[in-house]
Design a protein around this motif. Structure first.
Motif, PDB file in Angstrom:
ATOM      1  N   HIS A 161       0.832  -1.195   0.000  1.00  0.00           N
ATOM      2  CA  HIS A 161       0.000   0.000   0.000  1.00  0.00           C
ATOM      3  C   HIS A 161       0.868   1.246   0.000  1.00  0.00           C
ATOM      4  CE1 HIS A 161      -3.273  -2.678   1.078  1.00  0.00           C
ATOM      5  NE2 HIS A 161      -2.598  -3.081   2.130  1.00  0.00           N
ATOM      6  N   ARG A 184      -0.312   6.687   2.591  1.00  0.00           N
ATOM      7  CA  ARG A 184      -1.631   7.192   2.968  1.00  0.00           C
ATOM      8  C   ARG A 184      -2.566   6.051   3.367  1.00  0.00           C
ATOM      9  NH1 ARG A 184      -6.257   7.390   0.561  1.00  0.00           N
ATOM     10  NH2 ARG A 184      -5.447   6.798  -1.468  1.00  0.00           N
ATOM     11  N   VAL A 185      -2.592   4.969   2.587  1.00  0.00           N
ATOM     12  CA  VAL A 185      -3.442   3.816   2.897  1.00  0.00           C
ATOM     13  C   VAL A 185      -2.980   3.153   4.190  1.00  0.00           C
ATOM     14  CG1 VAL A 185      -4.204   1.546   2.095  1.00  0.00           C
ATOM     15  CG2 VAL A 185      -4.089   3.443   0.490  1.00  0.00           C
ATOM     16  N   GLU A 232      -1.541   4.604   6.743  1.00  0.00           N
ATOM     17  CA  GLU A 232      -1.938   5.472   7.857  1.00  0.00           C
ATOM     18  C   GLU A 232      -3.439   5.347   8.125  1.00  0.00           C
ATOM     19  OE1 GLU A 232      -0.063   7.231   9.979  1.00  0.00           O
ATOM     20  OE2 GLU A 232       1.657   6.354   8.952  1.00  0.00           O
ATOM     21  N   GLN A 233      -4.237   5.256   7.067  1.00  0.00           N
ATOM     22  CA  GLN A 233      -5.679   5.116   7.226  1.00  0.00           C
ATOM     23  C   GLN A 233      -6.013   3.797   7.920  1.00  0.00           C
ATOM     24  OE1 GLN A 233      -7.911   5.258   3.577  1.00  0.00           O
ATOM     25  NE2 GLN A 233      -9.859   4.900   4.601  1.00  0.00           N
ATOM     26  N   GLN A 234      -5.382   2.703   7.509  1.00  0.00           N
ATOM     27  CA  GLN A 234      -5.628   1.407   8.141  1.00  0.00           C
ATOM     28  C   GLN A 234      -5.184   1.414   9.591  1.00  0.00           C
ATOM     29  OE1 GLN A 234      -3.680  -1.340   5.504  1.00  0.00           O
ATOM     30  NE2 GLN A 234      -5.517  -1.572   4.225  1.00  0.00           N
ATOM     31  N   LYS A 235      -4.070   2.076   9.875  1.00  0.00           N
ATOM     32  CA  LYS A 235      -3.590   2.178  11.247  1.00  0.00           C
ATOM     33  C   LYS A 235      -4.612   2.920  12.100  1.00  0.00           C
ATOM     34  CE  LYS A 235       0.269   3.985  13.934  1.00  0.00           C
ATOM     35  NZ  LYS A 235       1.507   4.763  13.890  1.00  0.00           N
ATOM     36  N   HIS A 236      -5.168   4.000  11.578  1.00  0.00           N
ATOM     37  CA  HIS A 236      -6.180   4.765  12.307  1.00  0.00           C
ATOM     38  C   HIS A 236      -7.440   3.928  12.545  1.00  0.00           C
ATOM     39  CE1 HIS A 236      -8.717   8.078  13.551  1.00  0.00           C
ATOM     40  NE2 HIS A 236      -9.568   7.767  12.583  1.00  0.00           N
ATOM     41  N   GLU A 237      -7.877   3.158  11.545  1.00  0.00           N
ATOM     42  CA  GLU A 237      -9.090   2.358  11.652  1.00  0.00           C
ATOM     43  C   GLU A 237      -8.967   1.259  12.692  1.00  0.00           C
ATOM     44  OE1 GLU A 237      -9.881   1.003   7.707  1.00  0.00           O
ATOM     45  OE2 GLU A 237     -10.706   2.928   7.072  1.00  0.00           O
ATOM     46  N   ALA A 271     -14.163   2.791  12.387  1.00  0.00           N
ATOM     47  CA  ALA A 271     -13.764   2.769  10.984  1.00  0.00           C
ATOM     48  C   ALA A 271     -14.999   2.918  10.106  1.00  0.00           C
ATOM     49  CB  ALA A 271     -13.035   1.481  10.654  1.00  0.00           C
TER      50      ALA A 271
END
Length: 135
Positions: free
Chosen positions: A8, A11-12, A14-19, A32
């Motif tokens: 990935h 950006r992807v 970081e988004q998955q980490k946040h979710e 999420a």
């Protein structure tokens, strides 16, 4: 350069980490996709205030009680594969051969001695109510 994943973009990742942060930190909701979160269950003794009047709950057609819906469902489950039109005797025989529960066999035995075109006629003859359609 360490991105954390070779599949990935940063950006992807970081988004998955946040979710997944809520799950990683200790059992909280992930937020999420909030629409996937389960609805809270009412506490014991707390009533469900849906605003439906008695007898008009979802799934209860007009003209039939909730108990009538359940009984009609049982009849349909055990008699729908019977060949209609059928006599009372044929329906009793079919219910017994299908190993229907005792309460279903007893309902069918209590039918008047005549022919029936479908399961709806059987239910009506048993006094389970007749669905009224609003057009």
């Amino acid at each position: 350069m360490d991105r954390g994943s070779a599949k990935h973009t940063r950006r992807v990742d970081e988004q998955q980490k946040h979710e997944t942060e809520g799950m990683v930190r200790g059992g909280g909701p992930t937020h999420a996709e909030e629409w996937k979160e389960p609805e809270p269950t009412p506490a014991p003794g707390e009533q469900d205030h849906t605003g439906y009047p008695p007898g008009h709950e979802p799934g209860t057609p007009e003209g039939i009680s909730a108990e009538g819906v359940e009984a009609r469902s049982d009849l349909a489950r055990w008699l729908s594969d019977s060949h209609f039109p059928s006599s009372k005797g044929e329906l009793v025989r079919h219910a017994e051969e299908a190993n229907a529960p005792d309460h279903v066999v007893e309902m069918v035995r209590s039918l008047p001695d005549r022919g029936f075109e479908n399961v709806a006629e059987v239910a009506e003859a048993l006094g389970l109510g007749k669905e009224r359609r609003r057009w």
